[in-house]
Structure formats: C-alpha cells, structure tokens
Design an enzyme around this catalytic site. Structure first.
Site, PDB file in Angstrom:
ATOM      1  N   VAL A  15      -5.437   3.223  -1.789  1.00  0.00           N
ATOM      2  CA  VAL A  15      -3.663   3.308  -1.410  1.00  0.00           C
ATOM      3  C   VAL A  15      -3.710   3.935  -0.094  1.00  0.00           C
ATOM      4  O   VAL A  15      -4.334   5.105  -0.020  1.00  0.00           O
ATOM      5  CB  VAL A  15      -3.213   4.113  -2.607  1.00  0.00           C
ATOM      6  N   CYS A  16      -2.852   3.697   0.608  1.00  0.00           N
ATOM      7  CA  CYS A  16      -2.499   4.409   2.004  1.00  0.00           C
ATOM      8  C   CYS A  16      -3.623   4.375   2.846  1.00  0.00           C
ATOM      9  O   CYS A  16      -4.222   3.501   3.066  1.00  0.00           O
ATOM     10  CB  CYS A  16      -1.686   5.454   1.576  1.00  0.00           C
ATOM     11  N   THR A  17      -3.976   5.699   3.349  1.00  0.00           N
ATOM     12  CA  THR A  17      -4.895   5.870   4.230  1.00  0.00           C
ATOM     13  C   THR A  17      -6.279   5.980   3.505  1.00  0.00           C
ATOM     14  O   THR A  17      -7.401   6.229   3.979  1.00  0.00           O
ATOM     15  CB  THR A  17      -4.756   7.405   4.903  1.00  0.00           C
TER      16      THR A  17
END
Length: 208
Positions: A98-100
C-alpha cells in the site's frame, strides 16, 4: 491462511489497518503482525501497534501485506526489513503493498520490470528502483498487487478478497465496512487538487 501484516517503525497506520479490517474477519484468515522483533511498533503519527512475531521467526506467508510510510526514505534504508521482504515474498501466494510500501518491494528487487502503483508523490522513486509505474488506484500483476496512496489500501484489499474468495464475499465485506466514500472535497487526486496543495505535499513526501 496466514495473512502477514508487516510492521516497521514510522509506518502509516491506515496502510495496514484498512487491509486488516477488510481481510482479517474472514474465517479462512489467520492474521499475524510481524516486525523486526515482537512488541510495540510506533507509527508515523503516533499510534502504536503490536507485533506478534519477529522476522527471524517467520519464513513463509500465504499473503504478505506491506504498508508505506510518510518517512519512506528512512524505511528504504532499513536493510533488515528489505532483506526479509526479499526472502519471504517468494514464499507467498500474494504479496501486497500500500502507498509507499511498493518502494520497499522495489528496493527488495521484487518489482523490477513489473507494473506497480504507489503514492503519486513518489512515482519517480518507484521508477528509479525498476518498477513500471502505473497511475491506477490498484494494480494486479501476477502474484503482486499494489495500491496507490493510503486509503487505496481498502480498495486493494477488496480486490484481493474477490481473488481469494469471490466477488460476493468481497461485496459483503464492503457492505459490512459500509465503504461507500463520499468525500466533502474533490481534492483526493493529484489531477484534481489545487496546485499549491499538490506542491506542498510533494515537498513533504519527497523530503522523507
């Protein structure tokens, strides 16, 4: 089914809590929180989560879920975390980020030449680590599934639920969560947010 939720210092809480709430209630799932060592792990905005198992005591996973962090540059320098991800991901049926968190997978050599997404502010960094960067909210490629920024982790987990079980189950989970977003502002995308807000957040994210 062992679903391993990865914890590390200064990670973003919603990146892991959103997928956890989406997946962990299913009767097939045995959720595990893993970190460098058993015990408390402090998130980037102060929330503390608890690791059930240390990296050294966990060598396989059915599903691996990797969160991002607003301090993702610091996480990229965590050699123990990166090495463990590189070792355990090949054992998993699914690896999700998720995300970074996708930058961690890329640093571990798991996204080289593969399509993946991440938070809009760090797309260049993801590309620099060898991924074929996409702008979709959720990207599925083989046994890897990646999500864009923070809240996209719920979308990713619902997508994964449909793959693991079926669409009926995924829709039932969505209804149980009452996940029907109607945000008060239309600024949730870099393409729609005011330019000064985009600039300020890009600076915050890329400064680590």
């Amino acid at each position: 089914m062992d679903v391993v939720f990865v914890l590390y210092d200064q990670m973003t809480a919603l990146d892991i809590v959103g997928p956890y709430e989406t997946l962990a209630g299913h009767h097939d799932v045995q959720p595990l929180f893993a970190a460098a060592q058993v015990g408390p792990v402090r998130c980037d905005n102060g929330l503390t989560l608890h690791a059930d198992v240390g990296f050294d005591d966990l060598s396989t996973a059915d599903v691996l879920v990797v969160p991002g962090s607003s301090r993702w540059l610091r996480a990229l320098d965590d050699e123990q975390l990166i090495a463990w991800l590189a070792a355990i991901s090949p054992t998993a049926t699914w690896t999700a980020a998720v995300c970074t968190g996708s930058t961690l997978l890329a640093k571990a050599g798991l996204l080289t030449g593969r399509p993946a997404t991440t938070h809009w502010a760090v797309r260049d960094a993801l590309a620099a680590h060898g991924a074929d960067v996409r702008t979709e909210r959720v990207v599925v490629d083989g046994d890897v599934i990646t999500a864009a920024g923070v809240s996209a982790g719920i979308d990713m987990a619902l997508t994964l639920a449909a793959i693991l079980w079926d669409e009926w189950t995924a829709q039932a989970i969505q209804l149980a969560l009452e996940y029907d977003p109607r945000p008060p502002f239309d600024s949730g995308s870099v393409d729609k947010a005011p330019a000064d807000i985009v600039a300020a957040l890009r600076n915050a994210f890329t400064s680590g």
